[in-house]
Enzyme design. Structure first.
Site, PDB file in Angstrom:
ATOM      1  N   CYS A 248      -0.963   3.552 -12.679  1.00 38.44           N
ATOM      2  CA  CYS A 248       0.335   4.049 -12.222  1.00 38.44           C
ATOM      3  C   CYS A 248       0.787   5.244 -13.065  1.00 38.44           C
ATOM      4  CB  CYS A 248       1.358   2.916 -12.205  1.00 38.44           C
ATOM      5  SG  CYS A 248       2.801   3.255 -11.166  1.00 38.44           S
ATOM      6  N   HIS A 333      -1.555  -0.981  -8.395  1.00 38.84           N
ATOM      7  CA  HIS A 333      -1.568  -1.993  -9.457  1.00 38.84           C
ATOM      8  C   HIS A 333      -2.686  -3.012  -9.230  1.00 38.84           C
ATOM      9  CE1 HIS A 333       2.151  -1.110 -11.750  1.00 38.84           C
ATOM     10  NE2 HIS A 333       2.456  -0.465 -10.638  1.00 38.84           N
ATOM     11  N   GLU A 335      -3.626  -5.375 -11.132  1.00 41.64           N
ATOM     12  CA  GLU A 335      -3.274  -6.716 -11.601  1.00 41.64           C
ATOM     13  C   GLU A 335      -2.563  -7.525 -10.530  1.00 41.64           C
ATOM     14  OE1 GLU A 335       0.419  -4.421 -12.110  1.00 41.64           O
ATOM     15  OE2 GLU A 335      -1.700  -4.017 -12.480  1.00 41.64           O
TER      16      GLU A 335
END
Length: 365
Positions: A248, A333, A335
């Site tokens: 990001c 993202h 994750e």
């Protein structure tokens, strides 16, 4: 609940009721299209200084969970919702969202026509706004301090860790540069058995070198990446010395360090279902995203980098891969907390290059 309203810098006013803290708050008004994950969103440091409008009409229906926070305290300036559920139904709920808002001192405006508000933001672009108690017809002028501009490095400085913190483990040693990181990035690295040292955003190359890492991760974070220009040379030195992953804001900062440019989007990407194409395979991945800025494709040095990922809807750059060095960046993202886990493999790809043995062991991998 006391009456309240949000007034945009463009003049539009939307009314509702105040839940939680009743003090007026100001921030950049943005919207998120996710159906779930409201707790993660409210505690994500990337939202620092922003008022988040939830597009999904019912928020709070599964309550507040013990392990869903992305940081210790909420980072948003305030939130706006259509309907707030006061009777959550979930085995893991420890309290209602209204209780949590009051406990955390967070201001929420509920009962708002969020569809109309989001259409206004889409028309004008992201704007500043103020949430306050009372009625706008009363001529009330809230005594609230406007936040610093998003061109300021204040935002990263406000949310980044102030000291180095090491989490022991048996695997490769990863330095995680905290630009405003989500806790779930740390969790993913620890789950992969990495030893992780979290360091402030202003940590220099020499300080990172002294830690003897096997790899470096630049995290997500709030604000304009150009505000971090004073640290770009340090970022460049780090990426030339160690396998690096940028996520990001980390992606944007690494791109800037190699001469690329960034620009602010009209209203950004915020949600859990953004389609991204992996240009090496042609496969489309569904990703969670939260950002206002993008890397300008025409500014990327194609002699050094290739565009690895592209947003299907608007064609914007979603990731870069260095042609000679183990440098990977993604705008989304991996994750995935909250959101789909289509891109979790990116951590594995990065960690393959972090085995001990020196630069020569992986430079040609």
């Amino acid at each position: 609940m006391p009456a309240g309203y949000v007034k945009l810098a463009t003049g539009e006013v939307f009314t509702g009721e105040i839940v939680g803290q009743e003090q007026p708050v100001a921030g950049e008004v943005v919207f998120n299209t996710s159906m779930t994950g409201y707790q993660e969103i409210m505690t994500d440091p990337s939202y620092a200084g922003q008022i988040v409008t939830f597009c999904y009409p019912l928020i709070g229906n599964y309550g507040i969970q013990l392990h869903d926070n992305e940081s210790r305290k909420p980072k948003v300036a305030g939130i706006i919702v259509r309907e707030l559920c006061n009777a959550p139904s979930h085995y893991g709920a420890v309290q209602s969202m209204a209780q949590w808002l009051q406990e955390q001192g967070l201001t929420a405006l509920v009962g708002v026509d969020t569809r109309a508000l989001v259409k206004t933001i889409r028309q004008y672009g992201t704007v500043q706004g103020i949430i306050a108690c009372g009625s706008p017809e009363e001529g009330m002028k809230p005594n609230v301090e406007l936040p610093p501009p998003f061109t300021s490095s204040y935002w990263v400085d406000a949310v980044s860790t102030k000291e180095m913190i090491t989490y022991p483990n048996s695997g490769p040693h990863i330095v995680l540069v905290d630009l405003g990181m989500k806790k779930s990035i740390l969790d993913c690295l620890l789950a992969a058995q990495c030893q992780v040292t979290v360091v402030p955003y202003s940590t220099t190359y020499e300080q990172i070198k002294a830690l003897q890492p096997d790899g470096v991760v630049y995290s997500n974070g709030p604000g304009d990446p150009v505000a971090l220009t004073p640290w770009l040379e340090e970022v460049r030195r780090v990426t030339q010395a160690y396998p690096t992953l940028g996520i990001c804001l980390g992606h944007q900062v690494i791109a800037l360090a190699y001469g690329a440019k960034t620009k602010k989007m009209k209203f950004g990407h915020r949600g859990g279902n953004h389609p991204v194409k992996d240009l090496s395979t042609g496969k489309v991945l569904i990703t969670p995203q939260n950002h206002s800025y993008v890397v300008e494709e025409e500014s990327v040095d194609l002699e050094q980098f290739m565009v690895a990922y592209q947003h299907v809807n608007d064609g914007t750059v979603e990731g870069l891969t260095h042609k000679h060095l183990p440098i990977y960046t993604v705008q989304f993202h991996p994750e995935a907390h909250p959101g789909p886990s289509d891109t979790a493999y990116i951590f594995h790809t990065f960690l393959q290059h972090t085995q001990k043995g020196g630069r020569s062991a992986y430079a040609l991998a």
